[in-house]
Motif scaffolding. Structure first.
Motif, PDB file in Angstrom:
ATOM      1  N   TYR A 216      56.772  -8.095   8.615  1.00 54.57           N
ATOM      2  CA  TYR A 216      56.088  -9.366   8.844  1.00 54.57           C
ATOM      3  C   TYR A 216      54.822  -9.156   9.667  1.00 54.57           C
ATOM      4  N   ALA A 217      54.925  -8.365  10.737  1.00 54.49           N
ATOM      5  CA  ALA A 217      53.770  -8.133  11.603  1.00 54.49           C
ATOM      6  C   ALA A 217      52.626  -7.486  10.841  1.00 54.49           C
ATOM      7  N   VAL A 218      52.918  -6.486  10.034  1.00 52.09           N
ATOM      8  CA  VAL A 218      51.857  -5.810   9.284  1.00 52.09           C
ATOM      9  C   VAL A 218      51.264  -6.748   8.236  1.00 52.09           C
ATOM     10  N   SER A 219      52.107  -7.551   7.594  1.00 51.23           N
ATOM     11  CA  SER A 219      51.584  -8.487   6.595  1.00 51.23           C
ATOM     12  C   SER A 219      50.614  -9.473   7.229  1.00 51.23           C
ATOM     13  N   LYS A 220      50.890  -9.904   8.458  1.00 52.45           N
ATOM     14  CA  LYS A 220      50.018 -10.848   9.132  1.00 52.45           C
ATOM     15  C   LYS A 220      48.759 -10.169   9.673  1.00 52.45           C
ATOM     16  N   ALA A 221      48.864  -8.909  10.054  1.00 50.00           N
ATOM     17  CA  ALA A 221      47.659  -8.162  10.407  1.00 50.00           C
ATOM     18  C   ALA A 221      46.742  -8.073   9.192  1.00 50.00           C
ATOM     19  N   GLY A 222      47.339  -7.816   8.037  1.00 48.81           N
ATOM     20  CA  GLY A 222      46.555  -7.777   6.805  1.00 48.81           C
ATOM     21  C   GLY A 222      45.938  -9.121   6.492  1.00 48.81           C
ATOM     22  N   MET A 223      46.685 -10.207   6.702  1.00 45.68           N
ATOM     23  CA  MET A 223      46.151 -11.546   6.431  1.00 45.68           C
ATOM     24  C   MET A 223      44.955 -11.844   7.335  1.00 45.68           C
ATOM     25  N   THR A 224      45.081 -11.529   8.614  1.00 52.06           N
ATOM     26  CA  THR A 224      43.978 -11.798   9.536  1.00 52.06           C
ATOM     27  C   THR A 224      42.757 -10.960   9.176  1.00 52.06           C
ATOM     28  N   ALA A 225      42.966  -9.686   8.883  1.00 52.07           N
ATOM     29  CA  ALA A 225      41.843  -8.813   8.513  1.00 52.07           C
ATOM     30  C   ALA A 225      41.179  -9.305   7.231  1.00 52.07           C
ATOM     31  N   MET A 226      41.969  -9.656   6.247  1.00 50.13           N
ATOM     32  CA  MET A 226      41.436 -10.170   4.981  1.00 50.13           C
ATOM     33  C   MET A 226      40.627 -11.445   5.198  1.00 50.13           C
ATOM     34  N   THR A 227      41.131 -12.331   6.049  1.00 45.80           N
ATOM     35  CA  THR A 227      40.427 -13.585   6.323  1.00 45.80           C
ATOM     36  C   THR A 227      39.068 -13.311   6.951  1.00 45.80           C
ATOM     37  N   LYS A 228      39.024 -12.386   7.898  1.00 44.95           N
ATOM     38  CA  LYS A 228      37.761 -12.041   8.559  1.00 44.95           C
ATOM     39  C   LYS A 228      36.765 -11.442   7.567  1.00 44.95           C
ATOM     40  N   VAL A 229      37.236 -10.584   6.678  1.00 46.11           N
ATOM     41  CA  VAL A 229      36.353  -9.975   5.682  1.00 46.11           C
ATOM     42  C   VAL A 229      35.774 -11.027   4.746  1.00 46.11           C
ATOM     43  N   ILE A 230      36.622 -11.911   4.242  1.00 43.84           N
ATOM     44  CA  ILE A 230      36.151 -12.938   3.307  1.00 43.84           C
ATOM     45  C   ILE A 230      35.200 -13.902   4.004  1.00 43.84           C
ATOM     46  N   GLY A 239      26.585 -18.664   2.452  1.00 42.34           N
ATOM     47  CA  GLY A 239      27.489 -19.804   2.364  1.00 42.34           C
ATOM     48  C   GLY A 239      27.805 -20.393   3.722  1.00 42.34           C
ATOM     49  N   LYS A 240      28.193 -21.668   3.734  1.00 44.96           N
ATOM     50  CA  LYS A 240      28.480 -22.396   4.968  1.00 44.96           C
ATOM     51  C   LYS A 240      29.950 -22.763   5.124  1.00 44.96           C
ATOM     52  N   ARG A 241      30.795 -22.314   4.203  1.00 48.13           N
ATOM     53  CA  ARG A 241      32.219 -22.618   4.330  1.00 48.13           C
ATOM     54  C   ARG A 241      32.781 -21.878   5.546  1.00 48.13           C
ATOM     55  N   LEU A 242      33.666 -22.542   6.267  1.00 43.89           N
ATOM     56  CA  LEU A 242      34.261 -21.968   7.470  1.00 43.89           C
ATOM     57  C   LEU A 242      35.661 -21.448   7.132  1.00 43.89           C
ATOM     58  N   ILE A 243      35.865 -20.167   7.371  1.00 46.37           N
ATOM     59  CA  ILE A 243      37.100 -19.483   6.969  1.00 46.37           C
ATOM     60  C   ILE A 243      37.693 -18.828   8.204  1.00 46.37           C
ATOM     61  N   ASN A 244      38.864 -19.278   8.623  1.00 48.66           N
ATOM     62  CA  ASN A 244      39.470 -18.799   9.862  1.00 48.66           C
ATOM     63  C   ASN A 244      40.953 -18.509   9.683  1.00 48.66           C
ATOM     64  N   ALA A 245      41.463 -17.646  10.562  1.00 50.03           N
ATOM     65  CA  ALA A 245      42.901 -17.394  10.664  1.00 50.03           C
ATOM     66  C   ALA A 245      43.389 -17.957  11.985  1.00 50.03           C
ATOM     67  N   CYS A 246      44.656 -18.331  12.028  1.00 44.27           N
ATOM     68  CA  CYS A 246      45.181 -18.873  13.288  1.00 44.27           C
ATOM     69  C   CYS A 246      46.663 -18.564  13.418  1.00 44.27           C
ATOM     70  N   GLY A 280      32.060 -26.130  15.815  1.00 39.24           N
ATOM     71  CA  GLY A 280      30.814 -25.441  16.121  1.00 39.24           C
ATOM     72  C   GLY A 280      30.397 -24.382  15.122  1.00 39.24           C
ATOM     73  N   GLY A 281      30.834 -24.541  13.883  1.00 44.30           N
ATOM     74  CA  GLY A 281      30.447 -23.579  12.860  1.00 44.30           C
ATOM     75  C   GLY A 281      31.154 -22.245  12.944  1.00 44.30           C
ATOM     76  N   ALA A 282      32.205 -22.150  13.741  1.00 43.08           N
ATOM     77  CA  ALA A 282      32.925 -20.889  13.908  1.00 43.08           C
ATOM     78  C   ALA A 282      33.607 -20.488  12.607  1.00 43.08           C
ATOM     79  N   SER A 283      33.474 -19.231  12.262  1.00 41.74           N
ATOM     80  CA  SER A 283      34.104 -18.704  11.046  1.00 41.74           C
ATOM     81  C   SER A 283      34.428 -17.232  11.262  1.00 41.74           C
ATOM     82  N   GLY A 284      35.488 -16.774  10.590  1.00 44.91           N
ATOM     83  CA  GLY A 284      35.892 -15.381  10.733  1.00 44.91           C
ATOM     84  C   GLY A 284      36.589 -15.082  12.042  1.00 44.91           C
ATOM     85  N   GLU A 285      37.148 -16.116  12.670  1.00 51.23           N
ATOM     86  CA  GLU A 285      37.800 -15.941  13.971  1.00 51.23           C
ATOM     87  C   GLU A 285      39.311 -16.038  13.841  1.00 51.23           C
TER      88      GLU A 285
END
Length: 295
Positions: A216-230, A239-246, A280-285
């Protein structure tokens, strides 16, 4: 019935996902999203779940039994601003993901969705090859495919939120693997890490090679990394779309075996904020407790 705003929440028949749907309906009238359009015709939320009967039952429970929604008169049937509809989605199934994407495109048009909260995921007991493969199939590969298919559906200023976890922080990895996660510049690089983890587990050498023995931990590390890359790719193409992990926190749900200290409604606050409030336009966080935290 026309709607000014449209959103979707995956894995929403119970737990955090169901709470996200509830809180979206409750908070929408005072949100930045609603205030952005004084002529708003309201919010339509798609509650999605793998099991049709459970998903439909969840929608009925919100309409017929939810005390918070009734008291606030949040739903349109009571004079409020929100409607909730069910649509089936299994993020482990390519055709199911495409089916929802095509449905949203047909109902609302390309680039017409305000947000997607991708909450669907699994946590399995034990640790072996099957647990690793099944967990990664859903939490990483399914979430990646959903992210890539849903992103074009978003408005130019739309939001995509992937519900990850603090257990995916990088403090339990070798320095070389940690560096590769942090410096990944493409989805392919992140996917290569997931494949290497699977191979290491199959060989019984994950600890030796710098990985935690935790699917589970590794899968979520992958999800966060993938979200930041995209998110970075979106920014690179202007683009102006805001893409974040939480991380919603340690929430009292079936997934935590009801050991969590937060209620589902408390856990819903960060993904809801990322979906409909001014950030505030935050993305990739990576966010927790309504703020950006170190990953």
């Amino acid at each position: 019935m026309p709607y000014t705003h449209v959103g979707a929440v995956t894995g929403a028949n119970k737990g955090i996902g169901l709470a996200v749907v509830r809180q979206l309906a409750l908070q929408y009238p005072k949100s930045a999203l609603h205030k952005s359009d004084p002529e708003s015709q309201g919010l339509l939320i798609y509650l999605t779940a793998r099991d049709k009967s459970r998903g439909e039952a969840a929608v009925r429970s919100l309409y017929e039994e939810d005390a918070q929604l009734k008291k606030a008169k949040a739903l349109k049937k009571d004079g409020g601003w929100a409607d909730i509809k069910f649509h089936q989605l299994d993020i482990r199934d390519t055709m199911s993901i495409r089916g929802l994407a095509e449905y949203l495109r047909g109902e609302h048009g390309e680039g017409a969705v305000d947000f997607v909260v991708n909450n669907a995921g699994i946590a399995m007991d034990g640790f072996d090859n099957n647990v690793v493969k099944t967990t990664l199939e859903c939490n990483y590969y399914g979430s990646l495919e959903a992210t890539q298919d849903f992103l074009p559906l978003l408005k130019p200023n739309g939001r995509l939120i992937n519900v990850s976890s603090i257990v995916g922080k990088l403090n339990k990895y070798s320095e070389s693997i940690r560096s590769r996660f942090l410096n990944a510049r493409s989805v392919e690089e992140v996917t290569a890490l997931m494949e290497e983890f699977k191979a290491a587990v199959e060989a019984g050498k994950e600890k030796e090679q710098g990985w935690p023995s935790a699917a589970y931990a590794v899968s979520k590390a992958g999800m966060t990394a993938m979200t930041k890359v995209i998110a970075r790719e979106e920014q690179d193409r202007g683009g102006k779309r805001l893409i974040n992990a939480c991380c919603p926190g340690y929430v009292n749900t079936d997934m935590s075996k009801h050991r969590g200290s937060k209620t589902p409604d408390q856990g819903a606050q960060t993904p809801v904020m990322l979906a409909i409030e001014e950030i505030g336009g935050a993305s990739g966080e990576f966010w927790q407790n309504e703020r950006v935290i170190e990953w």
